[in-house]
Motif scaffolding. Sequence first.
Motif, PDB file in Angstrom:
ATOM      1  N   LEU A  97       0.860  -1.180   0.000  1.00  0.00           N
ATOM      2  CA  LEU A  97       0.000   0.000   0.000  1.00  0.00           C
ATOM      3  C   LEU A  97       0.896   1.230   0.000  1.00  0.00           C
ATOM      4  O   LEU A  97       1.433   1.622   1.041  1.00  0.00           O
ATOM      5  CB  LEU A  97      -0.925   0.002   1.220  1.00  0.00           C
ATOM      6  CG  LEU A  97      -1.774  -1.264   1.428  1.00  0.00           C
ATOM      7  CD1 LEU A  97      -2.701  -1.077   2.627  1.00  0.00           C
ATOM      8  CD2 LEU A  97      -2.568  -1.619   0.184  1.00  0.00           C
ATOM      9  N   ALA A  98       1.094   1.804  -1.174  1.00  0.00           N
ATOM     10  CA  ALA A  98       1.995   2.947  -1.338  1.00  0.00           C
ATOM     11  C   ALA A  98       1.171   4.228  -1.302  1.00  0.00           C
ATOM     12  O   ALA A  98       0.883   4.827  -2.334  1.00  0.00           O
ATOM     13  CB  ALA A  98       2.788   2.829  -2.642  1.00  0.00           C
ATOM     14  N   LYS A  99       0.766   4.598  -0.085  1.00  0.00           N
ATOM     15  CA  LYS A  99      -0.111   5.749   0.136  1.00  0.00           C
ATOM     16  C   LYS A  99      -1.495   5.493  -0.456  1.00  0.00           C
ATOM     17  O   LYS A  99      -2.109   6.367  -1.073  1.00  0.00           O
ATOM     18  CB  LYS A  99       0.499   7.034  -0.432  1.00  0.00           C
ATOM     19  CG  LYS A  99       1.910   7.319   0.057  1.00  0.00           C
ATOM     20  CD  LYS A  99       1.974   7.488   1.563  1.00  0.00           C
ATOM     21  CE  LYS A  99       1.225   8.726   2.022  1.00  0.00           C
ATOM     22  NZ  LYS A  99       1.323   8.906   3.506  1.00  0.00           N
ATOM     23  N   TYR A 100      -1.982   4.285  -0.231  1.00  0.00           N
ATOM     24  CA  TYR A 100      -3.337   3.913  -0.653  1.00  0.00           C
ATOM     25  C   TYR A 100      -4.286   4.321   0.458  1.00  0.00           C
ATOM     26  O   TYR A 100      -4.285   3.741   1.541  1.00  0.00           O
ATOM     27  CB  TYR A 100      -3.403   2.416  -0.907  1.00  0.00           C
ATOM     28  CG  TYR A 100      -4.752   1.906  -1.357  1.00  0.00           C
ATOM     29  CD1 TYR A 100      -5.293   2.309  -2.573  1.00  0.00           C
ATOM     30  CD2 TYR A 100      -5.461   0.996  -0.575  1.00  0.00           C
ATOM     31  CE1 TYR A 100      -6.525   1.828  -2.998  1.00  0.00           C
ATOM     32  CE2 TYR A 100      -6.692   0.506  -1.000  1.00  0.00           C
ATOM     33  CZ  TYR A 100      -7.213   0.925  -2.207  1.00  0.00           C
ATOM     34  OH  TYR A 100      -8.431   0.451  -2.629  1.00  0.00           O
ATOM     35  N   MET A 101      -5.104   5.299   0.208  1.00  0.00           N
ATOM     36  CA  MET A 101      -5.893   5.934   1.265  1.00  0.00           C
ATOM     37  C   MET A 101      -7.263   5.268   1.429  1.00  0.00           C
ATOM     38  O   MET A 101      -8.308   5.919   1.409  1.00  0.00           O
ATOM     39  CB  MET A 101      -6.034   7.431   0.991  1.00  0.00           C
ATOM     40  CG  MET A 101      -4.718   8.131   0.691  1.00  0.00           C
ATOM     41  SD  MET A 101      -3.419   7.827   1.922  1.00  0.00           S
ATOM     42  CE  MET A 101      -4.005   8.874   3.243  1.00  0.00           C
TER      43      MET A 101
END
Length: 290
Positions: A168-172
């Motif tokens: 999760l690469a800055k998965y908001m």
Amino acid sequence: MATATLLISCADRKGLVAKIADWLFSHNGNILHADQHTDAAAGLFLMRVEWELEGFNLQRQFIGEAFDPLAEVIDAKWQLHFSDSVRRIAIFVTKQDHCLYDLILRQRSGELQATIPVVIGNHPDLEAIAHNFGINFHYLPVTADTKQAQEAQQLALLKQYDIDLVVLAKYMQILSPEFLSQFSNVINIHHSFLPAFPGANPYQRAYSRGVKIIGATAHYVTEDLDEGPIIEQDVIRISHRDSVSDLIRKGKDLERIVLARAVRLHLQNRVLVYGQAASSNLGLRTVVFD
């Protein structure tokens, strides 16, 4: 040179290192690295041992079967990994691109031994980045009404691309318990030094609190928001002169580094997650072997 690695956890007792080393010696194993730790509070012995496959008298497909009798004797949980195994990563993103760029570039430079066949976004903003690197992009917008259906589609894509790890690469978005029950191998980057400032807007809250350091935390994802077992953390100093935008800029640099370290440690089979003992109040935690 290909190697094999065992990650082992069991109740602590005398002679465990000797038993495991003797098993490897009996099969002509040449140990390259061995590290162990005893968690006295949990009463657990935890070990990582890596050895050369060249000269080892068991073919890799039979190693697990051969180790299992010893594992039963010491009542151990164990994992077996091979250094030449190339994991397949799916990256989940929203709109921020700094961690996505960093992971792709590190993978392309050979720093991360993995492939990245797909990026999945709940916004279309980063599609061009994925396509510029020849990576498939799937846009799956998530709302309260569509979350269940979109997570089903995400899981189908993970199966289609034969994914081993989700980052999760800055998965908001928060992954549901139903998603995690079907695919639990997920690493998240949180823009705070957990347990401080969990949830949203940690930089604004850190600024309001007047903290002198900010941090980033990479952890495995569980059903409990931002409480999964921690893999890697780091901090950077700030001052009264820094604005919220300064904190965000410095935090992004830290997020890149911490997430990359965590993914690399996972790919190198250096992270062992273990649960609480029945007589303990300790939650899920990790041993990270250097």
